[in-house]
Design an enzyme around this catalytic site. Structure first.
Site, short mmCIF file in Angstrom:
data_model
loop_
_atom_site.label_atom_id
_atom_site.label_comp_id
_atom_site.label_asym_id
_atom_site.label_seq_id
_atom_site.Cartn_x
_atom_site.Cartn_y
_atom_site.Cartn_z
CB SER A 143 120.04 36.40 -9.39
OG SER A 143 121.28 36.36 -9.91
CE1 TYR A 156 121.00 30.79 -9.63
CE2 TYR A 156 121.72 32.81 -10.93
CZ TYR A 156 121.38 32.21 -9.50
OH TYR A 156 121.29 32.74 -8.31
#
Ligand code: NAD
Length: 261
Positions: A143, A156
């Site tokens: 990501s 995350y």
């Protein structure tokens, strides 16, 4: 059909990016194992659809990615039923948005397990077969948050930075065995994972839905466009090609320019 006679396991492929990756690999002639949560009938429809659309073998390998023993069993099942595991795509992931002081501990544990530790457990089980055959591709879905942070995403961001380090480490360990290990780091891709975080982001930042989409999500990406799951899948296919064999230990951004800023 550049991947005929190859086999792939894509974790978290019952939805979103993983599903696009499974279909793109199958379109290249690759036999695939799909994995992920969801309604059994929907998963079977997806599995049968891949087999019928592309004329490849497609199996479903059930494993809860929070459970190391189930992950090892899923790799063994894939090797047994497809004959080998040549391409491992670590893609399963979840998100949770909250200020750190209110971040639920069970959500932290689940995100670290699914988004980071699961990639370790899968690599650990898949690497021996790849080394033995002298060919392998390990690709994880990172990501932009493997490179930069955003507020309210403690777990995350920590997990994705962790997978970036894991990718580099394992790439060095298997470099002389014909196995490459890479991370693809997309910006925002319009999938259920992004859609589901909109209400919590509205709450955490006191914004409307439209403001979250335009002023939080798309504002991060200089192109002001979402990345498409099929674009991530196309990069996976390229990384599996012979032309990509010197790309290893890389963190490849596909984020509309987000991390260039
Ligand atoms: P998604 O919600 O559409 O798909 C997630 C997949 O993971 C589903 O198949 C789900 O069943 C599976 N999964 C979740 N928990 C699981 C568990 N415990 N065991 C097994 N499978 C489980 O989300 P997506 O957007 O396609 O995300 C896929 C990956 O891409 C994730 O790693 C995510 O962090 C990453 N990513 C997404 C975006 C984005 O904007 N959508 C951006 C960058 C990275």
């Amino acid at each position: 059909m550049t991947l005929k006679s190859k086999t792939a396991l894509i974790t978290g492929s019952t939805s979103g990016i993983g599903l696009a990756i499974a279909r793109a690999l199958a379109a290249e002639g690759c036999d695939v194992a799909i994995n992920g949560l969801g309604d059994a009938a929907d998963i079977e429809k997806e599995r049968a659809g891949i087999a019928a659309d592309f004329g490849v073998k497609a199996i479903y390998a059930a494993a809860d990615m929070t459970k190391p023993a189930e992950i090892a069993a899923m790799i063994a099942q894939t090797e047994r039923e497809l004959g080998s595991l040549d391409i491992l795509v670590n893609n399963a992931g979840i998100q949770f948005v909250s200020p750190v002081e209110e971040f639920p501990i069970d959500k932290w544990d689940a995100i670290i397990a699914i988004n980071m530790s699961a990639a370790f457990h899968a690599m650990r089980a898949a690497v021996p077969g790849m080394k033995q055959r002298g060919w392998g591709r390990i690709i994880s879905t990172g990501s932009a948050h493997s490179l930069v942070a955003s507020p309210f995403k403690a777990a995350y961001v920590a997990a994705k930075h962790g997978v970036a380090g894991l990718t580099k480490t394992v790439a060095l360990e298997v470099a002389t065995h014909g196995v490459t290990v890479n991370l693809i780091s997309p910006g925002y891709v319009w999938t259920p994972l992004v859609e589901k975080q909109i209400p919590d982001t509205m709450k955490a930042r006191n914004l409307t839905r439209e403001q979250v989409i335009n002023d939080v999500l798309l504002t991060a990406q200089p192109t002001h466009e979402f990345v498409k799951p099929e674009e991530v899948a196309a990069l996976v296919v390229f990384l599996c090609s012979d032309a990509a064999k010197q790309i290893t230990g890389a963190n490849l951004s596909m984020d509309g320019g987000w991390t260039a800023a």
